[in-house]
Design an enzyme around this catalytic site. Structure first.
Site, short mmCIF file in Angstrom:
data_model
loop_
_atom_site.label_atom_id
_atom_site.label_comp_id
_atom_site.label_asym_id
_atom_site.label_seq_id
_atom_site.Cartn_x
_atom_site.Cartn_y
_atom_site.Cartn_z
N HIS A 206 0.81 -1.23 0.00
CA HIS A 206 0.00 0.00 0.00
C HIS A 206 0.84 1.27 0.00
O HIS A 206 0.32 2.36 -0.13
CB HIS A 206 -0.93 0.04 1.21
CG HIS A 206 -0.24 0.38 2.50
ND1 HIS A 206 0.62 -0.47 3.12
CD2 HIS A 206 -0.26 1.50 3.25
CE1 HIS A 206 1.09 0.10 4.21
NE2 HIS A 206 0.58 1.30 4.32
N1 UDP Z 1 -3.59 -4.96 9.04
C1 UDP Z 1 -4.84 -5.50 9.26
N2 UDP Z 1 -5.53 -5.96 8.18
C2 UDP Z 1 -5.05 -5.92 6.90
C3 UDP Z 1 -3.76 -5.37 6.71
C4 UDP Z 1 -3.05 -4.89 7.80
O1 UDP Z 1 -5.31 -5.58 10.39
O2 UDP Z 1 -5.75 -6.34 5.97
C5 UDP Z 1 -2.85 -4.44 10.20
C6 UDP Z 1 -1.49 -5.02 10.36
O3 UDP Z 1 -1.55 -6.24 11.05
C7 UDP Z 1 -0.77 -3.92 11.13
C8 UDP Z 1 -1.41 -2.67 10.62
O4 UDP Z 1 -2.64 -3.05 10.01
O5 UDP Z 1 -1.02 -4.02 12.51
C9 UDP Z 1 -0.48 -2.07 9.61
O6 UDP Z 1 -1.10 -1.09 8.94
P1 UDP Z 1 -0.59 -0.56 7.53
O7 UDP Z 1 0.20 -1.61 6.86
O8 UDP Z 1 -1.80 -0.03 6.85
O9 UDP Z 1 0.28 0.70 7.94
P2 UDP Z 1 1.82 0.92 8.30
O10 UDP Z 1 2.18 -0.01 9.41
O11 UDP Z 1 2.61 0.69 7.06
O12 UDP Z 1 1.88 2.34 8.72
#
Ligand code: UDP
Length: 356
Positions: A206
């Site tokens: 993403h």
């Molecule tokens: N996550 C979730 N469902 C999904 C994809 C990700 O619950 O379908 C959770 C994942 O386990 C983590 C968080 O969302 O705890 C991460 O979010 P994301 O990847 O959107 O953001 P980033 O960490 O890159 O800021």
């Protein structure tokens, strides 16, 4: 501190905030949540409030689908109005999104003590919107809770020893969440039955640097298609990525599913063979659940995972992706090293916040 305002807006912030909300309740702190609306779909927002028993937001700003400037500006205006009315003793912001920066600016200009959870992280890539948000938020905070020694060192290198701010290494609140909710996930999730695969790779994509570059995105999809011919790849697809794939008319060969709730995500992490991701949080969660991770980025804030051999950075290079996949097929690692604290990060932070 008696009254705290917590500002959240994006999926990873709901997960992080859940851990502190629970501690605030234990300590009898009044917490009001402002949800900026950055993520708003049921499966990107509501599911986390329900599953993780996060208190219902006191304020919903419903600000989304705007350019960075418009989004941050409107959030700033909305949050400022609420802070003036509620007069909290402190404001807590999480991570590195536009909601983090807007909340930080609003609080700092009103001289309300500002607390940043997940401070000090750096990718050293100023093209990432998240890097700008992190640096600016850290600089105007009063208390910086750092998840790792690397994060503390980053702040020291930037001269934070010379400004009046408290820096506390508390560990990673995402480790708390993973530990606390793992047992509940076992009971509540049936995602493994739904996907019906005994052996699979979990992937997420993403990050703007991958979704907004057609070349990068195509390379990643090609690499995942090839890996999928050996081991099935399952991707809970972020709405932004889904839209871009549709616009480009790219139909991946691997399995796309809607974004899943946290319980389902835990079960996918626990059961997969390998994780491939450009997410910040998912890199660590792979480690929490004893899985190797290939990261679809050129840099990571979580350098200790790379240094210890749990994670390989491949950017959007499909050859490097396939090589890393081959490498991890036979690699065995001991994941017992304590890199992120022992699930006490939220407790440490909440106790400190109460004392402020
Ligand atoms: N996550 C979730 N469902 C999904 C994809 C990700 O619950 O379908 C959770 C994942 O386990 C983590 C968080 O969302 O705890 C991460 O979010 P994301 O990847 O959107 O953001 P980033 O960490 O890159 O800021």
């Amino acid at each position: 501190m008696k009254k705290i305002i917590t500002i959240v807006g994006a999926r990873p912030q709901f997960i992080k905030a859940a851990t502190l909300s629970r501690q605030f309740q234990i300590l009898g702190v009044e917490e009001l949540i402002i949800h900026t609306g950055q993520h708003f779909d049921t499966n990107m927002s509501d599911v986390f409030f329900d599953e993780m028993e996060i208190p219902k937001p006191a304020y919903q700003l419903e600000i989304h689908n705007l350019t960075h400037g418009a989004m941050t500006g409107r959030m700033l205006e909305g949050i400022e109005e609420i802070l003036i009315k509620e007069k909290p003793d402190g404001v807590v912001v999480y991570g590195d999104t536009n909601s983090t920066l807007a909340g930080a600016l609003a609080a700092a200009k009103l001289h309300i003590p500002l607390i940043h959870i997940e401070a000090g992280l750096r990718s050293f890539n100023m093209a990432m919107p998240e890097e700008i948000n992190r640096i600016l938020t850290d600089r105007i905070s009063n208390v910086l809770f750092c998840p790792t020694a690397t994060a503390v060192n980053n702040l020291k290198r930037e001269g934070f020893d010379n400004i009046p701010v408290r820096i506390i290494k508390n560990g990673d609140v995402m480790q708390d969440a993973a530990m606390y909710y793992a047992a509940k996930a076992e009971q509540k999730s049936d995602v493994l039955k739904q996907i019906g695969l005994s052996k699979f790779i979990l992937a997420t994509i993403h990050r703007q640097e991958n979704t907004d570059s057609t070349e990068n995105l195509k390379n990643i999809i090609d690499g995942l298609n090839e890996i999928n011919r050996q081991t099935p790849v399952v991707v809970p697809i972020h709405p932004r990525t889904r839209n871009i794939l549709a616009q480009l008319n790219i139909i991946p060969e691997f399995k796309l599913i809607d974004p899943v709730g946290y319980f389902d995500m835990i079960m996918l992490l626990k059961s997969c063979q390998l994780v491939i991701t450009d997410s910040g949080g998912v890199q660590k969660e792979a480690f929490f659940f004893g899985k190797h991770c290939i990261t679809l980025r050129e840099q990571t804030e979580w350098v200790e995972l790379v240094e210890n051999g749990f994670n390989i950075l491949v950017g959007s290079d499909s050859k490097k992706l396939k090589d890393a996949f081959e490498f991890f097929k036979t690699k065995k690692s001991d994941f017992s090293i304590n890199l992120y604290g022992k699930g006490k990060a939220a407790e440490i932070a909440a106790k400190e916040i109460v004392r402020l």
